[in-house]
Design a protein around this motif. Sequence first.
Motif, PDB file in Angstrom:
ATOM      1  N   ALA A 238      -9.838   3.473  -4.324  1.00 21.16           N
ATOM      2  CA  ALA A 238     -10.292   4.003  -3.035  1.00 21.16           C
ATOM      3  C   ALA A 238     -11.546   3.280  -2.563  1.00 21.16           C
ATOM      4  N   GLU A 239     -12.490   3.050  -3.476  1.00 22.39           N
ATOM      5  CA  GLU A 239     -13.719   2.362  -3.099  1.00 22.39           C
ATOM      6  C   GLU A 239     -13.450   0.906  -2.732  1.00 22.39           C
ATOM      7  N   CYS A 240     -12.487   0.301  -3.388  1.00 21.39           N
ATOM      8  CA  CYS A 240     -12.092  -1.068  -3.050  1.00 21.39           C
ATOM      9  C   CYS A 240     -11.652  -1.140  -1.591  1.00 21.39           C
ATOM     10  N   ALA A 241     -10.757  -0.247  -1.191  1.00 23.87           N
ATOM     11  CA  ALA A 241     -10.277  -0.237   0.191  1.00 23.87           C
ATOM     12  C   ALA A 241     -11.419   0.026   1.167  1.00 23.87           C
ATOM     13  N   GLU A 242     -12.288   0.965   0.831  1.00 26.19           N
ATOM     14  CA  GLU A 242     -13.433   1.266   1.700  1.00 26.19           C
ATOM     15  C   GLU A 242     -14.343   0.053   1.872  1.00 26.19           C
ATOM     16  N   ASP A 243     -14.673  -0.596   0.763  1.00 31.49           N
ATOM     17  CA  ASP A 243     -15.596  -1.733   0.811  1.00 31.49           C
ATOM     18  C   ASP A 243     -15.021  -2.877   1.630  1.00 31.49           C
ATOM     19  N   LEU A 244     -13.736  -3.138   1.447  1.00 29.94           N
ATOM     20  CA  LEU A 244     -13.104  -4.220   2.201  1.00 29.94           C
ATOM     21  C   LEU A 244     -13.073  -3.893   3.689  1.00 29.94           C
TER      22      LEU A 244
ATOM     23  N   VAL B  14     -12.140  -6.457   6.680  1.00 35.19           N
ATOM     24  CA  VAL B  14     -10.803  -6.817   6.205  1.00 35.19           C
ATOM     25  C   VAL B  14      -9.800  -5.811   6.771  1.00 35.19           C
ATOM     26  N   VAL B  15      -8.765  -6.311   7.428  1.00 34.82           N
ATOM     27  CA  VAL B  15      -7.770  -5.428   8.035  1.00 34.82           C
ATOM     28  C   VAL B  15      -6.489  -5.359   7.211  1.00 34.82           C
ATOM     29  N   TYR B  16      -6.278  -6.358   6.360  1.00 36.59           N
ATOM     30  CA  TYR B  16      -5.121  -6.337   5.464  1.00 36.59           C
ATOM     31  C   TYR B  16      -5.537  -6.994   4.149  1.00 36.59           C
ATOM     32  N   ALA B  17      -5.147  -6.369   3.036  1.00 38.40           N
ATOM     33  CA  ALA B  17      -5.498  -6.913   1.720  1.00 38.40           C
ATOM     34  C   ALA B  17      -4.374  -6.677   0.729  1.00 38.40           C
ATOM     35  N   GLU B  18      -4.175  -7.655  -0.143  1.00 39.74           N
ATOM     36  CA  GLU B  18      -3.297  -7.486  -1.300  1.00 39.74           C
ATOM     37  C   GLU B  18      -4.171  -7.581  -2.543  1.00 39.74           C
ATOM     38  N   ILE B  19      -4.254  -6.478  -3.264  1.00 40.72           N
ATOM     39  CA  ILE B  19      -5.137  -6.373  -4.426  1.00 40.72           C
ATOM     40  C   ILE B  19      -4.295  -6.369  -5.689  1.00 40.72           C
TER      41      ILE B  19
ATOM     42  N   ALA C  13     -11.596   4.961   5.283  1.00 41.27           N
ATOM     43  CA  ALA C  13     -11.972   3.870   6.178  1.00 41.27           C
ATOM     44  C   ALA C  13     -11.687   4.255   7.634  1.00 41.27           C
ATOM     45  N   LYS C  14     -10.541   4.851   7.871  1.00 51.29           N
ATOM     46  CA  LYS C  14     -10.180   5.262   9.228  1.00 51.29           C
ATOM     47  C   LYS C  14     -11.168   6.276   9.768  1.00 51.29           C
ATOM     48  N   GLU C  15     -11.601   7.205   8.913  1.00 49.66           N
ATOM     49  CA  GLU C  15     -12.585   8.205   9.329  1.00 49.66           C
ATOM     50  C   GLU C  15     -13.904   7.556   9.724  1.00 49.66           C
ATOM     51  N   ASN C  16     -14.196   6.397   9.126  1.00 54.39           N
ATOM     52  CA  ASN C  16     -15.438   5.684   9.428  1.00 54.39           C
ATOM     53  C   ASN C  16     -15.264   4.628  10.519  1.00 54.39           C
ATOM     54  N   GLY C  17     -14.101   4.665  11.181  1.00 50.16           N
ATOM     55  CA  GLY C  17     -13.883   3.769  12.302  1.00 50.16           C
ATOM     56  C   GLY C  17     -13.367   2.392  11.943  1.00 50.16           C
ATOM     57  N   HIS C  18     -12.826   2.245  10.727  1.00 50.15           N
ATOM     58  CA  HIS C  18     -12.313   0.951  10.295  1.00 50.15           C
ATOM     59  C   HIS C  18     -10.807   1.049  10.044  1.00 50.15           C
ATOM     60  N   ARG C  19     -10.150  -0.088  10.231  1.00 54.50           N
ATOM     61  CA  ARG C  19      -8.703  -0.142  10.007  1.00 54.50           C
ATOM     62  C   ARG C  19      -8.409  -1.088   8.856  1.00 54.50           C
ATOM     63  N   ILE C  20      -7.617  -0.617   7.888  1.00 53.97           N
ATOM     64  CA  ILE C  20      -7.211  -1.500   6.797  1.00 53.97           C
ATOM     65  C   ILE C  20      -5.880  -1.019   6.224  1.00 53.97           C
ATOM     66  N   ARG C  21      -5.097  -1.983   5.799  1.00 52.45           N
ATOM     67  CA  ARG C  21      -3.869  -1.696   5.056  1.00 52.45           C
ATOM     68  C   ARG C  21      -3.951  -2.466   3.736  1.00 52.45           C
ATOM     69  N   VAL C  22      -3.682  -1.776   2.635  1.00 48.14           N
ATOM     70  CA  VAL C  22      -3.787  -2.383   1.312  1.00 48.14           C
ATOM     71  C   VAL C  22      -2.451  -2.312   0.597  1.00 48.14           C
TER      72      VAL C  22
ATOM     73  N   ALA D 186       3.070  -8.078  13.956  1.00 52.47           N
ATOM     74  CA  ALA D 186       2.325  -7.042  14.674  1.00 52.47           C
ATOM     75  C   ALA D 186       0.838  -7.103  14.332  1.00 52.47           C
ATOM     76  N   MET D 187       0.509  -7.348  13.074  1.00 54.16           N
ATOM     77  CA  MET D 187      -0.890  -7.473  12.678  1.00 54.16           C
ATOM     78  C   MET D 187      -1.548  -8.668  13.372  1.00 54.16           C
ATOM     79  N   ILE D 188      -0.811  -9.778  13.454  1.00 57.51           N
ATOM     80  CA  ILE D 188      -1.368 -10.976  14.091  1.00 57.51           C
ATOM     81  C   ILE D 188      -1.585 -10.739  15.588  1.00 57.51           C
ATOM     82  N   ASN D 189      -0.573 -10.199  16.257  1.00 59.17           N
ATOM     83  CA  ASN D 189      -0.630 -10.070  17.715  1.00 59.17           C
ATOM     84  C   ASN D 189      -1.436  -8.868  18.196  1.00 59.17           C
ATOM     85  N   ASP D 190      -1.446  -7.787  17.405  1.00 56.83           N
ATOM     86  CA  ASP D 190      -2.086  -6.550  17.856  1.00 56.83           C
ATOM     87  C   ASP D 190      -3.488  -6.340  17.294  1.00 56.83           C
ATOM     88  N   VAL D 191      -3.808  -7.029  16.199  1.00 53.08           N
ATOM     89  CA  VAL D 191      -5.105  -6.794  15.546  1.00 53.08           C
ATOM     90  C   VAL D 191      -5.932  -8.073  15.450  1.00 53.08           C
TER      91      VAL D 191
END
Length: 389
Positions: free
Chosen positions: A100-106, A111-116, A148-157, A358-363
């Motif tokens: 969870a902290e990894c996703a938050e920090d990124l 970072v909007v998309y990550a593979e961990i 992350a979403k609650e803090n105004g950030h968008r990410i998919r992991v 969609a990630m490329i064109n929309d984000v």
Amino acid sequence: MTSQTHTTGHTDRETPSAEQIRRAPKVLLHDHLDGGLRPGTIVDLARENGYEALPEADPDKLGIWFREAADSGSLERYLETFAHTCAVMQTRDALKRVAAECAEDLAEDGVVYAEIRYAPEQHLEQGLTLEEVVEAVNEGFREGERRAKENGHRIRVGALLTAMRHAARALEIAELANRYRDLGVVGFDIAGAEAGFPPTRHLDAFEFLKRENNHFTIHAGEAFGLPSIWQALQWCGADRLGHGVRIIDDIEVAEDGSVRLGRLASYVRDKRIPLELCPTSNLQTAAATSYAEHPIGMLRKLHFRATVNTDNRLMSGTSMSREFEHLVDTFGYTLDDMQWFTVNAMKSAFIPFDERLAMINDVIKPGYAELKSEWLFRQTVSTSTSAAK
């Protein structure tokens, strides 16, 4: 070989500030879960689990110790760093917290998309099963995305399940990755020492994944060189190369500046095989001697499918923003260059094509367009102010 400064042809170079780099949407393909813990979390988990072998009890001093150990040039000290992080990642709650902290920090870093990636077999010391490890990490990633979403950030992991080269569980981990492929796991990886442990030792795992039409990357071309890359591609069929930085050994630069690609380098470029480059980590492992000498400069100039990654954020004291800051400072890269690396990475992700598009064109593209507009506005204001004086 000396990398050459990349130029884009801009008269006014859109050199991003540190703040713009942080805000820019970024994509991360090569990052180890056990290499990115917060020092304070390590201290907390060690206390909760009775682990008394940490070299420092103060989080700030511990963070410094990790970076110095990774920079020491001693393989023993470098490996010791992971012994400490894995030691505190042996329970469901610990794995969930770290993920969870990894996703938050990124997400905080843009970072909007990550593979961990992580090796489930390294988290079984206190009785967890492989399935329980995967489910705990997946749950943590989803929790981190929510925070992350609650803090105004968008990410998919997405998770990559790693098998260790020196062990004999690759097929088992590949089967595990396949079972969870629609439940948060997006692919498979092998890691560990390249020399003496070629990927061909695990051909049964790769053949299984190919039969299942699944995705996998292979750590190759970091420590061992071109033979490792060739085996990963031609014998195993890797979709991506973990690091792959030593492909530069198959590229010759003449005194007049002309460049000749060997057959393997040509194949990698022609086939658009993604290179998961990790500049700071490569300096620590002596795959490059400086940022200026790092092959990423030449690979960018030659239009390889190069991507920028962190590898181990704790050990390298880095983040995606810091990696790009180094490249901007060294090569004069612009927002256009950052977007090029980011789109490369998103194109190379292990999620379905329509979702990548969609990630490329929309984000990603809108995010960079906004930053470029800000830059142009500031340049206009600056020019007008200067003229007025």
